[in-house]
Design an enzyme around this catalytic site. Structure first.
Site, PDB file in Angstrom:
ATOM      1  N   ASP A 315       0.838  -1.200   0.000  1.00  0.00           N
ATOM      2  CA  ASP A 315       0.000   0.000   0.000  1.00  0.00           C
ATOM      3  C   ASP A 315       0.878   1.257   0.000  1.00  0.00           C
ATOM      4  OD1 ASP A 315      -1.885   2.074   0.567  1.00  0.00           O
ATOM      5  OD2 ASP A 315      -3.183   0.600   1.525  1.00  0.00           O
ATOM      6  N   SER A 356      -7.232   4.707  -1.153  1.00  0.00           N
ATOM      7  CA  SER A 356      -7.103   3.253  -1.126  1.00  0.00           C
ATOM      8  C   SER A 356      -8.433   2.563  -1.377  1.00  0.00           C
ATOM      9  CB  SER A 356      -6.522   2.803   0.222  1.00  0.00           C
ATOM     10  OG  SER A 356      -5.183   3.204   0.339  1.00  0.00           O
ATOM     11  N   THR A 409      -8.083  -1.270   1.732  1.00  0.00           N
ATOM     12  CA  THR A 409      -7.522  -2.262   0.807  1.00  0.00           C
ATOM     13  C   THR A 409      -8.016  -3.674   1.096  1.00  0.00           C
ATOM     14  OG1 THR A 409      -5.582  -0.856   0.465  1.00  0.00           O
ATOM     15  CG2 THR A 409      -5.405  -3.157  -0.209  1.00  0.00           C
ATOM     16  N   HIS A 534       2.698   8.734   4.553  1.00  0.00           N
ATOM     17  CA  HIS A 534       1.919   9.840   5.118  1.00  0.00           C
ATOM     18  C   HIS A 534       2.708  10.574   6.197  1.00  0.00           C
ATOM     19  CE1 HIS A 534      -1.845   9.290   3.005  1.00  0.00           C
ATOM     20  NE2 HIS A 534      -1.905   8.011   3.324  1.00  0.00           N
ATOM     21  N   ASP A 572      -1.556  -0.075  -4.641  1.00  0.00           N
ATOM     22  CA  ASP A 572      -2.826   0.536  -5.041  1.00  0.00           C
ATOM     23  C   ASP A 572      -2.628   1.985  -5.472  1.00  0.00           C
ATOM     24  OD1 ASP A 572      -2.088   1.197  -2.485  1.00  0.00           O
ATOM     25  OD2 ASP A 572      -4.084   1.041  -1.623  1.00  0.00           O
TER      26      ASP A 572
END
Length: 635
Positions: A315, A356, A409, A534, A572
């Protein structure tokens, strides 16, 4: 901004250089150690110097609130007043040393409890550049500085503002004619006695005395050598080293820092502050590496039946993340063993970059949707998900994640909802879901409440699921349908002590599903790569990507042993816009830069191994992955 103390990895400047004009008999060996020593780590302090600060739109305060720990002031004496200006014709009323610098600094000093900054780890110096002869300007300068001796005299306290005289300054043999709390800006080409060195606040030189380097790449080898030798000399004396006249760029700061420059010269304090503030999270050096499995390639790319698919989703993982892991593991990871490579475009139907929810839904359903939606179309109507379709063919599914099991996800493969953050409702989709057999991830927020958890366990029991809360129970369970909600202690970040749980869970899940029926489908997510992006935290990103890559290795091993398993590795979306400013595979050292703290629109790599892998090459939209996976089973 705090004082940034970080590690320079010696050996990172392996340029094959030998210093010319050694300063002492042991200078050669010390230079060799600095440039070539791979084991010993050298500690440096890098700080910001606001060059020609009086030319800022707001002198002093711009640099001060940008955390610059050195501020440069050029001085002229006119009619008894010390004015700040670069040239004589720029002298203006009101722009005196006292009004622009000493008075506001004194006020802040008192406000901060008799220290330059509220942060007691930070220091401050005023570099006063005399634009006229010291004989004329030093007497009135010392006189006015005496008024502020309470914040200048280092003999009284350690939290004092340091005054450093530069420009047309007194010769070294007259340093002791001035108060001990006044220091001087040394020059590398001058010889100083031990006593005189104690009066040096820094050593400065013009970069152009060494090189015409424009800030791109690195200076020439001999030029680099000369600079590094002077920096080492200053370091041996315990004195910071500065070069003025350097280009303003991140690459320049990186290169100068490697050479040993400790004051980074800038005309743009705010820009430099951003760079310095990012340093603690923008650098990483791996402490250990792991061996990489080298596949046999016996089934790779073959046009033969696919019984199993292992889909590994990192991810937020882009090319920058993969290269960071590659560098940290000293040049080799499992993902780079995969020869069939494509690129997926990750846009959703929403403006801006995908989230996501939409990203996972495109892969799970074959249709693009809006951000925030979960396996529903743009009207909110539920879409058939890949596990549901595969279940009709007797194919069993396991969903794994190192993040919240109800997060977007993993949830996109077992639930449909208009709101991806509706954790409780998403989890309750398991009471009627017939597509998946195994779900493992971190405990969703609602079920950290024991009463809710027990009620949830009873609810999904009606659909044949048993709820477990630890890996050991998962390994030992003989139940066909399991939901495993693991505690935070098991799913904490790798950098905080988590082991390779994704690899372990993947191996156990493969063992449980292999042989149950007509094949299996496993989606295993490295969720916290995204978290690190992030957070703009390179250590977080890299360690999570390395952990994810270990799971890739287990998938490749199984694929080789089985011969009918297709392994697909992708993301993703990309998170953070990560680029690598410096990557040293020899020492596992990385310096990265995050363009943002959110998802980017960068295409993401898709890597495939095993039968049917060739169809994943090329460029395509993310929703096409659904059809490629379905086609692999049908073949």
């Amino acid at each position: 901004m705090e004082k940034i103390v970080f590690t320079i990895w010696t050996g990172i400047l392996c340029l094959g250089l030998v210093p010319a004009n050694a300063q002492t008999p042991d200078m050669h060996s010390k230079f060799e150690q600095l440039m070539f020593g791979a084991e010993k780590e050298q500690q440096y302090v890098v700080k910001g110097h606001s060059h020609n600060d009086y030319e800022q739109n707001i002198p002093f305060f711009t640099a001060y609130y940008a955390g610059m720990e050195s501020i440069e002031v050029d001085l002229f004496l006119r009619k008894g007043t010390l004015y700040t200006a670069h040239d004589e014709d720029e002298i203006r009323p009101g722009r005196s040393l006292e009004k622009l610098y000493l008075e506001p600094l004194a006020s802040l000093y008192k406000k901060n409890g008799n220290r330059p900054f509220a942060d007691s780890t930070k220091s401050l110096q005023l570099l006063i550049d005399l634009k006229e002869g010291y004989e004329k300007i030093m007497p009135p300068l010392v006189e006015i500085l005496e008024k502020y001796r309470f914040m200048l005299d280092e003999g009284a306290s350690g939290n004092k503002v340091r005054i450093v005289i530069s420009g047309s300054m007194p010769p070294a043999d007259s340093f002791d004619h001035y108060p001990l709390w006044i220091f001087f800006d040394g020059r590398p080409n001058l010889a100083y006695t031990e006593g005189q060195r104690k009066r040096l606040g820094m050593i400065s030189d013009n970069l152009r005395s060494y090189t015409a380097w424009n800030g791109k790449g690195v200076p020439g080898k001999e030029e680099m050598q000369r600079i590094a030798a002077q920096a080492l000399r200053a370091k041996e004396w315990g004195i910071p080293f500065r070069l003025w006249g350097a280009p303003e760029s991140i690459n320049t700061w990186i290169v100068l820092e490697k050479i040993g420059v400790t004051w980074l010269n800038t005309d743009y304090p705010t820009r430099l502050r951003e760079y310095l503030d990012d340093l603690p999270k923008s650098r990483f050096k791996s402490k250990q590496t792991y061996p990489v499995y080298h596949p046999s390639y016996a089934s790779d790319g073959k046009d033969s039946p696919v019984r199993n698919v292992i889909l590994l989703i990192g991810d937020g993982m882009g090319l920058g993340h993969i290269q960071a892991a590659l560098t940290a593991n000293k040049g080799e990871v499992h993902m780079t063993q995969m020869r069939h490579i494509g690129f997926s475009k990750t846009s959703s139907y929403s403006p801006g970059n995908t989230d996501s929810g939409a990203g996972g839904s495109a892969i799970a359903t074959g249709q693009k949707t809006y951000n925030g939606f979960l396996s529903v179309d743009t009207s909110g109507i539920p879409l058939p998900r890949l596990p549901d379709i595969l279940a009709q063919q007797g194919i069993h599914t396991g969903i794994l994640s190192t993040g919240d099991a109800s997060d977007a996800t993993p949830a996109s493969f077992y639930a449909s909802h208009r709101d991806r953050i509706a954790s409780e409702e998403i989890s309750l989709a398991l009471r009627h879901n017939k597509g998946i057999d195994l779900l493992i991830g971190s405990t969703p927020g609602p079920y950290r409440d024991n009463l809710k958890r027990e009620k949830f366990a009873q609810t999904i029991k009606g659909n044949g699921f048993s709820l477990l809360d630890n890996v050991t129970a998962y390994v030992e369970s003989k139940q066909e349908k399991l939901v495993v909600y693991l505690p935070d202690s098991a799913m904490r970040p790798v950098k905080d002590g988590r082991g390779s749980i994704l690899s372990e869970l993947l191996m156990v899940t493969i063992d449980k599903l292999d042989g149950r029926g007509s094949g299996f489908f496993i989606m295993a997510e490295g969720a916290q790569i995204d978290y690190g992006g992030h957070a703009r935290d390179l250590e977080y990103v890299t360690t999570e990507t390395l952990d994810f890559d270990r799971a890739v290795g287990e998938a490749l091993r199984f694929a080789d042993a089985d011969g009918h398993t297709l392994v697909i590795v992708l993301a993703d979306h990309e998170t953070g816009g990560l680029t690598l400013l410096d990557a040293d595979s020899k020492h596992g050292a990385i310096h990265g830069h995050f363009a943002s703290n959110d998802h980017s629109s960068m295409m993401i790599p898709v890597m495939a191994y095993g039968p049917g892998a060739a169809q994943f090459m090329g460029y395509y939209e993310n929703n096409e992955l659904f059809y490629k996976i379905w086609k692999a089973y049908k073949n």
